[in-house]
Design an enzyme around this catalytic site. Sequence first.
Site, PDB file in Angstrom:
ATOM      1  N   SER A   1       0.828  -1.194   0.135  1.00  0.00           N
ATOM      2  CA  SER A   1       0.042   0.096   0.009  1.00  0.00           C
ATOM      3  C   SER A   1       0.703   1.196   0.043  1.00  0.00           C
ATOM      4  O   SER A   1       1.710   1.354  -1.021  1.00  0.00           O
ATOM      5  CB  SER A   1      -1.031  -0.047   0.969  1.00  0.00           C
ATOM      6  OG  SER A   1      -2.068   0.857   0.989  1.00  0.00           O
TER       7      SER A   1
ATOM      8  N   ASP B   1      -9.776  -4.060  -5.402  1.00  0.00           N
ATOM      9  CA  ASP B   1      -8.882  -3.191  -5.004  1.00  0.00           C
ATOM     10  C   ASP B   1      -9.174  -1.862  -5.836  1.00  0.00           C
ATOM     11  O   ASP B   1      -8.931  -1.724  -6.882  1.00  0.00           O
ATOM     12  CB  ASP B   1      -7.498  -3.298  -4.847  1.00  0.00           C
ATOM     13  CG  ASP B   1      -6.666  -2.126  -4.217  1.00  0.00           C
ATOM     14  OD1 ASP B   1      -7.442  -1.162  -3.929  1.00  0.00           O
ATOM     15  OD2 ASP B   1      -5.277  -2.471  -4.146  1.00  0.00           O
TER      16      ASP B   1
ATOM     17  N   HIS C   1      -8.262  -4.677  -0.918  1.00  0.00           N
ATOM     18  CA  HIS C   1      -6.816  -4.111  -0.722  1.00  0.00           C
ATOM     19  C   HIS C   1      -6.318  -4.531   0.823  1.00  0.00           C
ATOM     20  O   HIS C   1      -7.190  -4.665   2.013  1.00  0.00           O
ATOM     21  CB  HIS C   1      -6.898  -2.627  -0.371  1.00  0.00           C
ATOM     22  CG  HIS C   1      -5.981  -1.842  -0.330  1.00  0.00           C
ATOM     23  ND1 HIS C   1      -4.943  -1.547  -1.423  1.00  0.00           N
ATOM     24  CD2 HIS C   1      -5.145  -1.215   0.706  1.00  0.00           C
ATOM     25  CE1 HIS C   1      -4.043  -1.038  -1.072  1.00  0.00           C
ATOM     26  NE2 HIS C   1      -4.182  -0.419   0.267  1.00  0.00           N
TER      27      HIS C   1
END
Length: 363
Positions: free
Chosen positions: A189, A292, A322
């Site tokens: 991320s 995501d 995610h």
Amino acid sequence: MEAGTRSQNSATVESPRSAPPVLPWTLRLRLFASTAGLDLAERRDGTVNRFLLSLADRQSPASPRPDALGVRSADVTVDASRDLWARVFSPATEAAATSTPLPVLVYVHGGGFTFLSAASTSVDGMCRRFCRGLGAVVVSVTYRLAPEHRYPAAYDDCVDVLRYLGATGLPANVAAPVDLSRCFLAGDSAGGNIAHHVAHRWTSSSNSPIRLAGVILLQPYFGGEERTEAELRLEGVAPLVNMRRSDWSWRAFLPEGADRNHPAAQVTGEAGPEPELAEAFPPAMVVVGGVDPLQDWQRRYAAMLRRKGKAVRLVEFPDAFHAFYGFPELPDAGRVVEEIKAFIESNSSIHCDPAARDELAFL
């Protein structure tokens, strides 16, 4: 498919909403609690309620004794003046059984640039699984957080951890012997965003003491002012990430007054020049999840690397949301470790620096 080749501005297109992912109710409850805690801690004025965040961010201490996975850990201070440190995970059982130095995975955690650390239970557990599954020493970096420390503080901190490894190594009682010619930089991320920019900086320097063998980006956090098709389609559907939370994180991290087309966020060329990557920029692995909202930016990133002539492996998990890799009960969380291991093995021999092999660092 390379989303970077699309010329249509998806902000003008109405995309049908996707169906929510099918998840166990216990996992749904955990995801709900996590997002509720974040929403309470992220203030409208752009600051963070660190007290509330600390209540939701469970911490795990380092453990010099091997755990059930045969992994031991220790904390190492890099620069006390800015509270820059790393947690080092070592597969103790494998190290005792072989004298072959292990590869190193320098790991940068996610958290929207604003929360988590190497001591967070979720990050600690994930790094333990990586250490065991990869047969590598994992160096998990705790960098300064936004909005108290905006761009480029996180990039500076992670560059300095690499410098620390190259210059001094780590105490012999902290980890197994390692081969710094097999050093991989990874992040998830926001940590994936940081890993890209640190690799960019590192390989642009002519005197870098460590040659990166590869960079591994798990659902990296890139963005722009444009609203992509996936962001629109998955808004209000995908767990954890939505446009409001994402926009808040960019405002917290980027320089005051900057928009999301800032080069820290927008690296794929749609709203400005593409980054000039050095010849030494390493092979990349980019992991994308089909649930995501950030997936279009991630595919564009992989396409940008290909246009630059860089080796890139795009790994897609169609049903993954995610941060799926942080939930070991999900089958894809195990599969992504297998993919990372294959990437490390395939790039260990090709991109080793022979001179570095003659100067193995024992951490």
